[in-house]
Enzyme design. Sequence first.
Site, mmCIF file in Angstrom:
data_model
loop_
_atom_site.group_PDB
_atom_site.id
_atom_site.type_symbol
_atom_site.label_atom_id
_atom_site.label_comp_id
_atom_site.label_asym_id
_atom_site.label_seq_id
_atom_site.Cartn_x
_atom_site.Cartn_y
_atom_site.Cartn_z
ATOM 1 N N HIS A 16 0.823 -1.214 0.000
ATOM 2 C CA HIS A 16 0.000 0.000 0.000
ATOM 3 C C HIS A 16 0.857 1.265 0.000
ATOM 4 C CE1 HIS A 16 0.434 -0.057 4.510
ATOM 5 N NE2 HIS A 16 0.407 1.244 4.330
ATOM 6 N N ASP B 280 -0.321 -7.510 1.315
ATOM 7 C CA ASP B 280 0.231 -6.156 1.440
ATOM 8 C C ASP B 280 1.744 -6.212 1.604
ATOM 9 O OD1 ASP B 280 0.422 -3.434 1.683
ATOM 10 O OD2 ASP B 280 -0.413 -3.332 3.709
ATOM 11 N N SER C 177 4.065 2.597 8.249
ATOM 12 C CA SER C 177 3.681 1.578 7.272
ATOM 13 C C SER C 177 4.894 1.017 6.544
ATOM 14 C CB SER C 177 2.714 2.167 6.247
ATOM 15 O OG SER C 177 1.439 2.364 6.803
#
Length: 453
Positions: free
Chosen positions: A257, A304, A400
């Site tokens: 992502h 992901d 992230s």
Amino acid sequence: MGENDPPAAEAPFSFRSLFGLDDLKISPVAPDGDAVAAQILSLLPLKFFPIIVIGIIALILALAIGLGIHFDCSGKYRCHSSFKCIELTARCDGVSDCKNAEDEYRCVRVSGQRAALQVFTAAAWRTMCSDDWKSHYAKIACAQLGFPSYVSSDHLRVDALEEQFQGDFVSINHLLSDDKVTALHHSVYMREGCTSGHVVTLKCSACGTRTGYSPRIVGGNMSSLTQWPWQVSLQFQGYHLCGGSIITPLWIVTAAHCVYDLYHPKSWTVQVGLVSLMDSPVPSHLVEKIIYHSKYKPKRLGNDIALMKLSEPLTFDETIQPICLPNSEENFPDGKLCWTSGWGATEDGGDASPVLNHAAVPLISNKICNHRDVYGGIISPSMLCAGYLKGGVDSCQGDSGGPLVCQERRLWKLVGATSFGIGCAEVNKPGVYTRITSFLDWIHEQLERDLKT
């Protein structure tokens, strides 16, 4: 059609148009039943209506049965690049049966807590006996895992292995000359046991070590320069966007992502060996290419994971080191205390931290994480949760793609990549990470393909 002509739009399918009902002109005044019947009869004789309905039902059933057979790969190998199923014996047999020869990759792995070498041959994973093993075979094995060199190979007693690795064995065919051994899975024969009583263990990378103290991060602590030497800052057009983890001199693991729709390599740089993002003297490293998992979908959360390849290899020192990948089928127990790090916000809705922070977080079982009061069933087996149900410590925005690492046998291993969460450090909302062991095959395939080009 000219370049300036608008594209033709296809009419949407409807059962009304199939039966000609869209052609009916319905009066705003409700007609009597006989009038409607007469109109329908003029367009579609009733005697054909049951036949058409039965035909459509039969077609749907045929498609369903066909698709069921097509998708059922029980006892077979499914090509990831298509829906094709092949026999397990066709995998790693030297013949490309899948698109892009994917069935001829991922034929070697390192498994379990003790890093036992296994090859896939004759439809099964089989553990390599140390009989007739030579050290230079280790370089071949590591190349099949995508590593250009190797550190060491050693021998381990069979009874020291986990039980699942003690059933099927292979040995190198001693009749082959060394120059004929170019791929391990083509150079072995099956054994019921190891004559020597030992199997081969393999280490392809000098990884997972550091000289810093081991004691985002909401409720975290500021890190020292050498504490998390595999942590990198991924910067998009000069601004920190995500974290990542060094796994080789050329490759970084991060979250899909982070790079989805932002996958132009020239827009990215990677900074390594730093704690502060402000006035940092460290040089930026250019990115050659970005690969994200082909099954990643932004709204579906799963798969992901992504890889970045640097334009030039990193030079390792005490501030820049790779993290070890876990071994295949290596387990990290629920409750184990692991560590997450990053430059993410230190409070929900806050700005990114200018300095690298870290926090200790215990692993949480997927069963607990899927409880209706936590994530309500959305956590798949390829995800893992870590943190505290009471809140207070968590990864946050800006973390992230960064690492979740655990220490095993004095080596640090990349167990997760920061994926998502609800808020930051909220009650019953621990951090969710991509489970790295679920994507080892994918990672090694990308590295092996790149090494062969």
